[in-house]
Design an enzyme around this catalytic site. Structure first.
Site, PDB file in Angstrom:
ATOM      1  N   THR A 118     -45.023  18.760   6.676  1.00  0.00           N
ATOM      2  CA  THR A 118     -44.903  17.943   5.466  1.00  0.00           C
ATOM      3  C   THR A 118     -46.278  17.346   5.148  1.00  0.00           C
ATOM      4  OG1 THR A 118     -44.442  15.831   6.571  1.00  0.00           O
ATOM      5  CG2 THR A 118     -42.549  17.297   6.172  1.00  0.00           C
ATOM      6  N   ARG A 119     -46.292  16.442   4.192  1.00  0.00           N
ATOM      7  CA  ARG A 119     -47.526  15.721   3.837  1.00  0.00           C
ATOM      8  C   ARG A 119     -47.636  14.410   4.618  1.00  0.00           C
ATOM      9  NH1 ARG A 119     -49.278  12.622  -0.554  1.00  0.00           N
ATOM     10  NH2 ARG A 119     -47.147  12.523  -1.326  1.00  0.00           N
ATOM     11  N   LYS A 120     -46.768  14.234   5.602  1.00  0.00           N
ATOM     12  CA  LYS A 120     -46.809  13.031   6.450  1.00  0.00           C
ATOM     13  C   LYS A 120     -47.867  13.221   7.536  1.00  0.00           C
ATOM     14  CE  LYS A 120     -41.978  11.895   5.563  1.00  0.00           C
ATOM     15  NZ  LYS A 120     -40.605  11.762   6.127  1.00  0.00           N
ATOM     16  N   THR A 121     -49.105  13.191   7.105  1.00  0.00           N
ATOM     17  CA  THR A 121     -50.234  13.441   7.993  1.00  0.00           C
ATOM     18  C   THR A 121     -51.080  12.180   8.139  1.00  0.00           C
ATOM     19  OG1 THR A 121     -51.471  14.278   6.090  1.00  0.00           O
ATOM     20  CG2 THR A 121     -50.352  15.909   7.468  1.00  0.00           C
TER      21      THR A 121
ATOM     22  N   THR B 220     -45.966  16.292  12.696  1.00  0.00           N
ATOM     23  CA  THR B 220     -47.216  15.540  12.813  1.00  0.00           C
ATOM     24  C   THR B 220     -46.987  14.090  13.233  1.00  0.00           C
ATOM     25  OG1 THR B 220     -47.082  15.212  10.409  1.00  0.00           O
ATOM     26  CG2 THR B 220     -48.603  16.892  11.209  1.00  0.00           C
TER      27      THR B 220
END
Length: 306
Positions: free
Chosen positions: A137-140, A277
């Site tokens: 995902t964009r949960k970085t 992540t």
């Protein structure tokens, strides 16, 4: 060189330079202590995991004037079995090895941790016969996205969208702000054009039908239980087939490595994991300069050689 290294932008070298500057903003006192004598340091892996982050590690030491020789290809799984495995050698002046040590290890440990979880999830999917996409995902971590997305690639997962510019994802806040899924999709399409996909986060089966009718390319069935997901995915796929619509179905929301198998269902095209992540365990690496003693050496019979 790793085959995945070709994915990296030319600007990633500047990022490494910035990270080195963050760690050494002025004097390097420890570097003064060890001096410039040429040394060899061994990179050890001390926990099981997939080796990932090689180009970043190399770039750190290229900046500090050292060379790296690898014993393993990126993407292989290293299994120390409670011991340690020599993964690479770093050669150069002692202070320059230590200048890059912590940054290089931080990058390698986290990138390998992400790759390891990605590999485990992909392997689980293959074992169960699930042919859909396993995605992140964009949960970085802010400032560290490139490394973490790279780890996903090495581990065999899909990176999902890289940023807000590479795909439109309309979530609950977008929908509430515009009044409806239909309004949100229409507005997004007016500026995104034909080349950018639009995904809509759906809280119910009815939301999915509205998104499909509005022209969404992907519907995300968010926070569904495995049982409700199975039924909803089947119904949505049936509707798509009846209208010859090739909408993709993504499952997401609270899915972990421990529960992933429950969501690998017929009709699901994509499963995305924020946990790829978030709270991912790192792989344990250390970098050790070969120890040189100034003490008299003992001969093989235990007598000192003076």
């Amino acid at each position: 060189m790793s085959r995945h290294a070709a994915l990296l932008p030319a600007t990633f070298s500047r990022t490494i330079e910035d990270w080195l500057a963050e760690d050494i903003p002025s004097f390097d006192y420890g570097g003064y202590v060890v001096g410039n004598d040429d040394k060899v340091a061994t990179l050890f892996c001390k926990s099981d995991g997939v080796l990932a982050g090689v180009p970043f590690f190399d770039q750190v030491f290229q900046h500090t004037g050292c060379t790296v020789k690898w014993n393993f290809e990126e993407g292989v799984e290293i299994m120390p079995h409670g011991g340690k495995v020599a993964v690479a050698e770093v050669r150069g002046p002692a202070r320059r090895i230590l200048m890059g040590e912590r940054l290089a290890l931080n990058i390698l440990a986290r990138c390998s941790g992400v790759a390891s979880r990605a590999r485990r999830l992909r392997t689980l999917a293959d074992t169960l016969g699930f042919t859909g996409v396993i995605a992140g995902t964009r949960k970085t971590t802010p400032g560290f996205r490139l490394v973490e997305k790279y780890g996903m690639e090495v581990g065999g997962a899909d990176t999902h969208r890289m940023d807000l510019s590479t795909m439109v994802m309309l979530k609950d806040n977008h929908i509430w702000a515009t009044g409806s899924i239909t309004n949100a999709v229409k507005s997004a399409r007016s500026v995104a054009g034909f080349s950018v996909k639009i995904e809509v986060e759906c809280q119910s089966e009815q939301d999915a039908y509205e998104a499909i009718d509005a022209g969404a390319d992907i519907v995300m069935l968010d926070n569904f239980t495995p049982d409700t997901l199975r039924l909803a995915a089947s119904n949505v796929k049936t509707k798509c087939q009846s209208t010859r619509n090739n909408v993709l179905i993504e499952a997401s929301g609270g899915i972990t490595e421990n529960t992933a198998a429950l969501y690998m269902l017929p009709g699901i095209d994509i499963i995305s994991f924020g946990t790829m992540t978030q709270s991912v365990p790192h792989v344990d690496f250390s970098l050790k300069i070969a120890y040189e003693t100034s003490e008299p050496a003992l001969s093989t019979n235990g007598v000192c050689d003076f």
